[in-house]
Design an enzyme around this catalytic site. Structure first.
Site, PDB file in Angstrom:
ATOM      1  N   GLY A  59       2.027   1.545  -3.494  1.00  0.00           N
ATOM      2  CA  GLY A  59       0.866   1.898  -4.310  1.00  0.00           C
ATOM      3  C   GLY A  59       0.460   3.344  -4.140  1.00  0.00           C
ATOM      4  O   GLY A  59       0.045   4.000  -5.108  1.00  0.00           O
ATOM      5  N   ASP A  60       0.568   3.863  -2.928  1.00  0.00           N
ATOM      6  CA  ASP A  60       0.247   5.266  -2.669  1.00  0.00           C
ATOM      7  C   ASP A  60       1.162   6.176  -3.479  1.00  0.00           C
ATOM      8  O   ASP A  60       0.705   7.139  -4.099  1.00  0.00           O
ATOM      9  CB  ASP A  60       0.373   5.562  -1.173  1.00  0.00           C
ATOM     10  CG  ASP A  60       0.134   7.023  -0.849  1.00  0.00           C
ATOM     11  OD1 ASP A  60      -0.952   7.535  -1.195  1.00  0.00           O
ATOM     12  OD2 ASP A  60       1.027   7.647  -0.264  1.00  0.00           O
ATOM     13  N   VAL A  61       2.446   5.859  -3.496  1.00  0.00           N
ATOM     14  CA  VAL A  61       3.416   6.665  -4.247  1.00  0.00           C
ATOM     15  C   VAL A  61       3.109   6.592  -5.747  1.00  0.00           C
ATOM     16  O   VAL A  61       3.083   7.615  -6.438  1.00  0.00           O
ATOM     17  CB  VAL A  61       4.859   6.195  -3.972  1.00  0.00           C
ATOM     18  CG1 VAL A  61       5.855   6.873  -4.892  1.00  0.00           C
ATOM     19  CG2 VAL A  61       5.221   6.433  -2.513  1.00  0.00           C
ATOM     20  N   ALA A  67       0.827  -1.204   0.000  1.00  0.00           N
ATOM     21  CA  ALA A  67       0.000   0.000   0.000  1.00  0.00           C
ATOM     22  C   ALA A  67       0.869   1.264   0.000  1.00  0.00           C
ATOM     23  O   ALA A  67       0.543   2.251  -0.665  1.00  0.00           O
ATOM     24  CB  ALA A  67      -0.941   0.003   1.206  1.00  0.00           C
TER      25      ALA A  67
END
Length: 152
Positions: free
Chosen positions: A39-41, A36
């Site tokens: 994925g956020d980046v 996550a």
């Protein structure tokens, strides 16, 4: 986590970064919170790049970008994408959704868990090198979120 323990973990991470030849961990064996994080980046970068041609005002870009990468918007995207996931992607989705983490005040528990699942899926696709599928998920998510924001 106590501050001293945090300092030790941080120092270890910095020492690991200094070593050459390190590679990313296998995506299937990576903790869902780490997926996550990645994925956020990836999603944040994707959104900001897509927004660049829309305005020359940094504040507008920042406000739109921040809203689009919020847990509320990511939850909406994940709910609509969920039915089109493969079995392997659903397994990553469930791992991300069920991962234990602190829920911020800006989202409900459901929204935050769904957003974590979304980010874990994006992180997994990125680390697994599934570029075509990643691009598909990012494009669909962007469209879902834009549509959602236009309805408000």
């Amino acid at each position: 986590m106590k501050f001293e323990r945090y300092q030790l973990i941080k120092q270890h991470a910095l020492e690991m970064c200094a070593q050459s030849g390190l590679t990313a961990p296998a995506p299937g064996q990576t903790h869902p919170i780490i997926l996550a994080y990645i994925g956020d980046v990836v999603f944040s970068t994707y959104v900001r790049l897509r927004l660049l041609p829309t305005s020359t005002h940094v504040r507008v870009l920042h406000d739109l970008g921040s809203k689009m990468v919020s847990a509320v918007c990511q939850c909406q995207a994940m709910q609509e994408l969920q039915e089109g996931l493969s079995e392997e992607e659903m397994a990553i989705f469930r791992r991300g959704r069920n991962a234990k983490s602190t829920v911020p005040k800006s989202a409900s528990v459901h929204e935050y868990r769904m957003a974590t699942a979304f980010e874990a899926l994006v992180g997994w696709l990125f680390l697994a090198g599934r570029e075509e599928r990643l691009e598909e998920v990012l494009d669909q998510s962007f469209k879902i979120i834009i549509e959602m924001l236009n309805k408000k």
